[in-house]
Design a protein around this motif. Sequence first.
Motif, short mmCIF file in Angstrom:
data_model
loop_
_atom_site.label_atom_id
_atom_site.label_comp_id
_atom_site.label_asym_id
_atom_site.label_seq_id
_atom_site.Cartn_x
_atom_site.Cartn_y
_atom_site.Cartn_z
N PHE A 135 40.56 34.16 36.19
CA PHE A 135 40.77 35.43 35.50
C PHE A 135 41.89 36.23 36.16
O PHE A 135 42.76 36.79 35.48
N ILE A 136 41.89 36.28 37.48
CA ILE A 136 42.94 37.01 38.21
C ILE A 136 44.31 36.38 37.93
O ILE A 136 45.30 37.08 37.69
N LEU A 137 44.38 35.06 37.97
CA LEU A 137 45.65 34.38 37.72
C LEU A 137 46.12 34.57 36.28
O LEU A 137 47.32 34.71 36.03
N CYS A 138 45.18 34.61 35.33
CA CYS A 138 45.56 34.82 33.93
C CYS A 138 46.06 36.24 33.71
O CYS A 138 47.01 36.46 32.95
N VAL A 139 45.45 37.22 34.35
CA VAL A 139 45.93 38.60 34.26
C VAL A 139 47.33 38.69 34.83
O VAL A 139 48.19 39.41 34.32
N ALA A 140 47.58 37.95 35.92
CA ALA A 140 48.90 37.95 36.56
C ALA A 140 49.92 37.10 35.81
O ALA A 140 51.04 36.92 36.27
N GLN A 141 49.53 36.56 34.63
CA GLN A 141 50.40 35.73 33.79
C GLN A 141 50.79 34.43 34.46
O GLN A 141 51.83 33.84 34.13
#
Length: 353
Positions: free
Chosen positions: A251-257
């Motif tokens: 989730f954190i990596l997806c938010v960070a694109q």
Amino acid sequence: MNDLQQGRHDLPKLMFCMLFILIMMITSFWVIQPFIMDLAWAVMVVIATWPLLIKLQILLWGRRSLAVIIMTLLLILFFVIPIALLVNSLLANSAPLIAWASSPANMHFPAMEWLNAVPLVGGKVYNSWHSLIAGGGNEILAKLRPYVGETATWFVAQAAHLGRFVVHLTLMVLFSILFYFHGERVAQGIRRFAVRLADKKGDSTVVLAAQAIRAVALGVVVTALIQAILGGIALAIAGIPYVTLLTVLMFILCVAQLGPLLVLIPAIIWLYWSGDPIWGSLLLVWSCILGTFDAVLRPALIRKGADLPMILILFGVIGGLLSLGMIGLFIGPVVLAVSYRLLSAWIDERVKS
């Protein structure tokens, strides 16, 4: 007449008035400072979910209280409970995780016997793999083992910060409830204050800020949440350990694109490594689909808000995380998005004039 003119130009009186106002502003900020981040987070959540609240209110015979109860349950279900489960998982699995990462038995190259069953190239790959091991591969892993253990210990130590993050989540939910009940009054007050500062431009500025917040929430956070959930389900089905921790990391990596592949690809390698090529191949196919999922979903969600550069979101996530902690993961991109939208509107206005 002279007294009136003297009162207007009474410099000491003017200075004392400004000093008093400044002291009151600083004191007020000092009093509410522990809750500023939670208030800001609640404002962003309420702005992003306000259309859903209104639709629920219409469906529930115009009862705002029932709509607020449902929205509160949704916030707890999608925000508070997952983070609480993450903290509990970290604390419960911290000792086994550190022991596994530091154990010599877990830090060696597997035999990869299943490669012999692969047609045409399987035998050659198997022989090359064992040549690599014989050439000193296990010695390299032995040197890396202490660093892996230290890294695992550092990640587990962040559980204390996540516990504080749960407290912020709880306060965010409480403030969101208040804003849900009195949202129209709060919005009217903010818009009146903006008009008092900058006339009609102030009101349009508030509208642009709300659009930017909704764009980040829908186009970035919701997309990342869906990708993380789908990726976490796939990891759980494939039998990958520490699924909760990996899902939050996704989730954190997806938010960070950066996408979910930074978690899924090591999981695929681990499945092949441990001799489970069938689940590894299935997870590989699913990862290819999920890796391109955001290219379709994000534009569909973001078109109602503001079109924001992805590099802006990336800087906001990383900068917010480094400066504000976990809560900055959400506040950072929103602040940059609002600033970008306001600056773009100001530039376009000057160019047109």
